[in-house]
Scaffold this motif. Structure first.
Motif, PDB file in Angstrom:
ATOM      1  N   LYS A  13       0.839  -1.208   0.000  1.00  0.00           N
ATOM      2  CA  LYS A  13       0.000   0.000   0.000  1.00  0.00           C
ATOM      3  C   LYS A  13       0.874   1.259   0.000  1.00  0.00           C
ATOM      4  O   LYS A  13       0.636   2.186  -0.774  1.00  0.00           O
ATOM      5  CB  LYS A  13      -0.921   0.002   1.215  1.00  0.00           C
ATOM      6  N   ASP A  14       1.905   1.280   0.860  1.00  0.00           N
ATOM      7  CA  ASP A  14       2.825   2.426   0.899  1.00  0.00           C
ATOM      8  C   ASP A  14       3.471   2.645  -0.464  1.00  0.00           C
ATOM      9  O   ASP A  14       3.614   3.779  -0.919  1.00  0.00           O
ATOM     10  CB  ASP A  14       3.955   2.192   1.917  1.00  0.00           C
ATOM     11  N   GLU A  17       1.139   4.195  -3.026  1.00  0.00           N
ATOM     12  CA  GLU A  17       0.942   5.617  -2.738  1.00  0.00           C
ATOM     13  C   GLU A  17       2.170   6.439  -3.133  1.00  0.00           C
ATOM     14  O   GLU A  17       2.041   7.500  -3.746  1.00  0.00           O
ATOM     15  CB  GLU A  17       0.633   5.815  -1.247  1.00  0.00           C
ATOM     16  N   SER A  20       2.502   6.802  -6.897  1.00  0.00           N
ATOM     17  CA  SER A  20       1.539   7.789  -7.405  1.00  0.00           C
ATOM     18  C   SER A  20       2.030   9.209  -7.163  1.00  0.00           C
ATOM     19  O   SER A  20       1.914  10.070  -8.031  1.00  0.00           O
ATOM     20  CB  SER A  20       0.176   7.605  -6.740  1.00  0.00           C
TER      21      SER A  20
END
Length: 167
Positions: A13-14, A17, A20
Motif C-alpha cells: 500500500k505504501d 501511494e 503515485s
C-alpha cells in the motif's frame, strides 16, 4: 561512483501511494529493468514485466532527458539496462514482503562518475536538480527512522504487529 540514495521499507500500500506521488509530478517516465531491446519503452506507471518475480527493478528518467540513455547489455540473460553511471536515470528497487519480513527498497542516482580515463564527469545539471528534488519528495512523504532510512506508515504498522525490516 558518486551517488545519492534513499533507503526504505514500504508495504504494498505504501509503495502504491509513493509511486503515485512520484509520477503525479509529470516529470518522469518509467523504464523497466532488463529490456529486450536497447531502446526506452517509456511508461506512465510502474508495470511489472515479470509478474511472477519477487524482485523487479525500474528506472525513472526525466522525460526531457530520455534520449540521452546509454544502454549496457547483460549477456547472461540477453537484456539491456540503462547504464547508471552514464545515463540520467534514477534506479528504483521496490520493497518486497515475504512472510513476515519487509525487505528494503531504494531510490538511487549517480550525479557524477569517472570515465574510462579516470576523469570526473558531471551529469546534466537538470538531471541532478530533478533527481535531488525526487529524493527530497520521497523523504518528505516517508517516516525518518535513523541514519538515512525511511519507512511508510503501513510498514510501521506491520512492524508493530510483528513484521521485521530486512536489508
Amino acid at each position: 561512483m558518486m551517488g545519492r540514495q534513499v533507503n526504505f521499507w514500504l508495504s504494498d500500500k505504501d509503495q502504491t501511494e509513493l509511486q503515485s506521488i512520484v509520477l503525479s509530478k509529470g516529470v518522469f517516465a518509467v523504464i523497466n529493468s532488463q529490456s529486450k531491446t536497447p531502446a526506452p519503452s517509456l511508461k506512465e506507471k510502474f508495470e511489472r514485466v515479470h509478474p511472477g518475480r519477487k524482485v523487479e527493478g525500474f528506472h525513472l528518467v526525466p522525460k526531457a532527458l530520455r534520449d540521452e540513455i546509454v544502454w549496457k547489455h547483460n549477456p547472461y540473460n540477453d537484456t539491456y539496462d540503462p547504464d547508471l553511471s552514464r545515463s540520467s536515470v534514477i534506479q528504483y528497487n521496490p520493497s518486497r514482503t515475504e512472510g513476515s519480513s519487509i525487505f528494503q527498497g531504494r531510490f538511487y542516482l549517480q550525479a557524477r562518475d569517472f570515465d574510462d580515463l579516470g576523469q570526473l564527469i558531471e551529469k546534466h545539471a537538470a538531471f541532478t536538480k530533478i533527481g535531488d528534488a525526487l529524493l527530497r519528495l520521497v523523504r518528505k512523504n516517508l517516516n525518518h527512522l535513523h541514519s538515512g532510512f525511511y519507512a511508510g506508515n503501513e510498514a510501521l504498522k506491520l512492524k508493530d504487529a510483528g513484521f521485521q525490516f530486512r536489508s
